[in-house]
Design a protein around this motif. Structure first.
Motif, short mmCIF file in Angstrom:
data_model
loop_
_atom_site.label_atom_id
_atom_site.label_comp_id
_atom_site.label_asym_id
_atom_site.label_seq_id
_atom_site.Cartn_x
_atom_site.Cartn_y
_atom_site.Cartn_z
N ALA A 352 0.83 -1.21 0.00
CA ALA A 352 0.00 0.00 0.00
C ALA A 352 0.86 1.26 0.00
CB ALA A 352 -0.94 0.00 1.20
N ILE A 353 1.93 1.24 0.79
CA ILE A 353 2.83 2.40 0.83
C ILE A 353 3.58 2.54 -0.49
CG2 ILE A 353 4.89 3.34 1.96
CD1 ILE A 353 3.81 2.14 4.58
N GLU A 354 3.96 1.42 -1.09
CA GLU A 354 4.59 1.47 -2.41
C GLU A 354 3.64 2.06 -3.45
OE1 GLU A 354 5.85 -2.49 -3.20
OE2 GLU A 354 7.40 -2.48 -1.63
N ASN A 355 2.35 1.75 -3.33
CA ASN A 355 1.37 2.33 -4.23
C ASN A 355 1.33 3.85 -4.09
OD1 ASN A 355 0.25 0.17 -5.72
ND2 ASN A 355 -0.96 -0.47 -3.96
N LEU A 356 1.36 4.33 -2.85
CA LEU A 356 1.38 5.77 -2.61
C LEU A 356 2.62 6.42 -3.21
CD1 LEU A 356 0.22 5.87 1.12
CD2 LEU A 356 -0.98 6.95 -0.79
N GLN A 357 3.76 5.82 -2.95
CA GLN A 357 5.01 6.41 -3.43
C GLN A 357 5.06 6.41 -4.95
OE1 GLN A 357 8.56 4.59 -1.82
NE2 GLN A 357 9.64 6.54 -1.89
N ALA A 358 4.58 5.34 -5.58
CA ALA A 358 4.57 5.29 -7.04
C ALA A 358 3.68 6.39 -7.61
CB ALA A 358 4.10 3.92 -7.51
N TYR A 359 2.55 6.62 -6.96
CA TYR A 359 1.65 7.68 -7.45
C TYR A 359 2.33 9.04 -7.40
CZ TYR A 359 -2.11 11.01 -7.79
OH TYR A 359 -2.87 12.07 -8.19
N PHE A 360 2.97 9.36 -6.29
CA PHE A 360 3.58 10.68 -6.16
C PHE A 360 4.89 10.81 -6.95
CE2 PHE A 360 0.67 10.86 -2.55
CZ PHE A 360 0.09 12.09 -2.80
N LYS A 361 5.45 9.71 -7.38
CA LYS A 361 6.64 9.78 -8.23
C LYS A 361 6.28 9.74 -9.71
CE LYS A 361 10.45 8.01 -5.41
NZ LYS A 361 11.49 6.94 -5.30
N GLN A 362 5.27 8.89 -10.05
CA GLN A 362 4.99 8.61 -11.45
C GLN A 362 3.60 9.01 -11.91
OE1 GLN A 362 7.54 4.47 -10.82
NE2 GLN A 362 5.41 4.39 -11.45
N GLY A 363 2.72 9.37 -10.96
CA GLY A 363 1.36 9.71 -11.33
C GLY A 363 0.44 8.53 -11.43
N ARG A 364 0.90 7.33 -11.11
CA ARG A 364 0.08 6.12 -11.18
C ARG A 364 0.58 5.12 -10.17
NH1 ARG A 364 -3.32 3.44 -14.78
NH2 ARG A 364 -3.10 1.17 -14.86
N SER A 365 -0.35 4.52 -9.42
CA SER A 365 0.05 3.53 -8.43
C SER A 365 0.39 2.21 -9.11
CB SER A 365 -1.09 3.31 -7.42
OG SER A 365 -2.18 2.66 -8.05
N LEU A 366 0.97 1.30 -8.36
CA LEU A 366 1.31 -0.01 -8.90
C LEU A 366 0.09 -0.88 -9.12
CD1 LEU A 366 4.38 -0.81 -6.58
CD2 LEU A 366 4.40 0.23 -8.87
N ASN A 367 -0.94 -0.68 -8.30
CA ASN A 367 -2.15 -1.51 -8.36
C ASN A 367 -3.40 -0.65 -8.39
OD1 ASN A 367 -0.13 -3.09 -6.18
ND2 ASN A 367 -0.89 -4.33 -7.85
N PRO A 368 -3.62 0.10 -9.48
CA PRO A 368 -4.81 0.94 -9.53
C PRO A 368 -6.08 0.10 -9.63
CG PRO A 368 -3.69 0.95 -11.65
CD PRO A 368 -2.79 0.21 -10.69
N VAL A 369 -7.12 0.56 -8.96
CA VAL A 369 -8.42 -0.10 -9.01
C VAL A 369 -9.19 0.45 -10.20
CG1 VAL A 369 -10.63 -0.38 -7.84
CG2 VAL A 369 -8.50 -0.53 -6.54
N VAL A 370 -9.73 -0.45 -11.00
CA VAL A 370 -10.54 -0.05 -12.15
C VAL A 370 -11.96 -0.49 -11.89
CG1 VAL A 370 -10.90 -0.29 -14.62
CG2 VAL A 370 -8.57 -0.25 -13.71
N ASN A 371 -12.90 0.44 -11.99
CA ASN A 371 -14.31 0.10 -11.80
C ASN A 371 -14.85 -0.49 -13.09
OD1 ASN A 371 -16.94 -0.13 -11.06
ND2 ASN A 371 -17.32 2.05 -10.75
N ARG A 372 -15.12 -1.78 -13.07
CA ARG A 372 -15.58 -2.46 -14.28
C ARG A 372 -17.10 -2.59 -14.34
NH1 ARG A 372 -11.18 -7.41 -13.80
NH2 ARG A 372 -9.32 -6.14 -14.09
N LEU A 373 -17.80 -2.00 -13.40
CA LEU A 373 -19.26 -2.17 -13.36
C LEU A 373 -19.93 -1.27 -14.38
CD1 LEU A 373 -19.77 -2.35 -9.52
CD2 LEU A 373 -19.33 -4.18 -11.15
#
Length: 373
Positions: A352-373
């Motif tokens: 989860a923390i890696e997801n945060l850091q990736a977002y603030f470094k790259q603009g996208r988390s490692l595991n983005p949630v996509v709403n498929r509904l």
């Protein structure tokens, strides 16, 4: 070190540590009666000032000290008081200042929360399920969501099989039998069901469901599965699983394991009608989400002996559990422990923390949630 720059609030791009902040006529706000400074003036100031901003992150759950220290090296964590959890008003005030949030599945994020959090750009959830968050509202608000799949697959599959074995062999009743000093009495009420060479039906053959199928192979079980989109023939062969529509799976399976997301389409997927399709000797295991099973219909089926038993790790409206369910026979319960091993919970926090850091470094988390509904 400068940490705050005020903007219009409309820009949804992440702040990136170590970069220069660009100012323009579009993102500067003048006080009444003051003239806007020429852009050349702003440029001259920026030439000599390097602004490094640490994003403010609202933290809704405890963190080990070493992970907190790592987080503090690049962010400003906003923590609950040391002696208690956040109160609702405190959490709302914290979100109102935050650029991002780190939450668990026990923290709800709805449209009203987003409206009161104008700076929020990213939410990292520790867990896989997303039914505690309004995914569509987050998408409309431009707030990115992430979760922690993968690391929970093996422990949750282990727990599903633990419930299956425990329910089949009546381990909870056997434990009570000994504690009540009844060992010298006939053990006929404790006679269980075989697991080996029986038929397992998995509703939802995703990452966790596939690991459950692998474990079933060790018990020489026939594996059936159902889901929205069947696997390829090669994948079915890899996991030793045969696709069937839900009703046919329920009629054939000796054990039914639910491992699918909760949403409007899967609400009460297993109710009175579906339970009536199952064998009287069948056992239901739910390690997915509460609400996938109609708990009251399940309690009724157990009380009336229409199925042999159940094992539940999740409940609709948890932690509140209907008294009818608590009074039902042949039911093994656990308090949402699917991923609850020390190593896995640590790995979930790290991801989860890696997801945060990736977002603030790259603009996208490692595991983005996509709403498929």
């Amino acid at each position: 070190m400068a940490a705050v720059v005020c903007g219009s609030g409309a820009d949804k791009q992440p702040h990136t540590a170590g970069t220069k902040t660009r100012l323009s006529a579009a993102n500067t706000t003048l006080e009444p009666g003051r003239k806007r400074k020429p852009l050349a003036c702003w440029s001259a100031r920026i030439a000599f000032v390097r602004i490094v901003m640490k994003p403010k992150i609202a933290i809704a759950l405890p963190l080990p000290q070493d992970l907190l220290s790592d987080l503090q090296s690049w962010a400003q964590p906003m923590l609950a008081p040391s002696d208690r959890a956040w109160q609702a008003a405190e959490w709302q005030a914290c979100l109102a200042q935050a650029d991002a949030a780190l939450i668990s599945v026990f923290t709800s994020v709805q449209a009203a929360d987003l409206s009161a959090a104008p700076h929020l750009r990213m939410i990292a959830s520790v867990g896989v399920g997303t039914n505690h968050m309004d995914v569509a509202a987050c998408q409309r608000a431009g707030v990115q969501l992430s979760n922690t799949p993968g690391v929970v697959e093996h422990p949750t599959a282990d727990h599903a099989f633990a419930l299956l074995l425990g329910a089949a062999r009546q381990l909870a009743a056997a434990d009570a039998f000994i504690r009540q000093g009844l060992w010298r009495q006939p053990i006929a009420p404790l006679l269980g069901l075989d697991v080996h060479h029986r038929t397992l039906g998995i509703v939802g053959l995703g990452g966790i469901g596939r690991q459950i199928a692998r474990r079933a192979a060790g018990f020489d079980m026939e594996v059936l599965y159902t889901q929205r989109t069947p696997l390829s023939a090669a994948q079915q062969a890899e996991y030793g699983a045969q696709y069937l529509p839900l009703d046919e799976l329920l009629a054939r399976a000796d054990f039914v394991v639910l491992q699918l997301p909760y949403n409007a389409d899967t609400h009460h997927l297993i109710g009175r009608r579906e339970l009536a399709l199952m064998k009287p000797s069948a056992i239901v295991i739910n390690t997915a989400r509460g609400g996938v099973v109609d708990d009251l219909a399940l309690a009724e089926a157990l009380q009336q002996g229409r199925i042999a038993g159940a094992g539940l790790d999740v409940f609709e409206g948890e932690p509140q559990i209907p008294p009818q369910l608590l009074q039902a026979p042949n039911l093994l319960l656990s308090p949402h422990l699917g991923s609850a091993t020390a190593a896995t919970r640590r790995a979930m926090l790290e991801l989860a923390i890696e997801n945060l850091q990736a977002y603030f470094k790259q603009g996208r988390s490692l595991n983005p949630v996509v709403n498929r509904l």
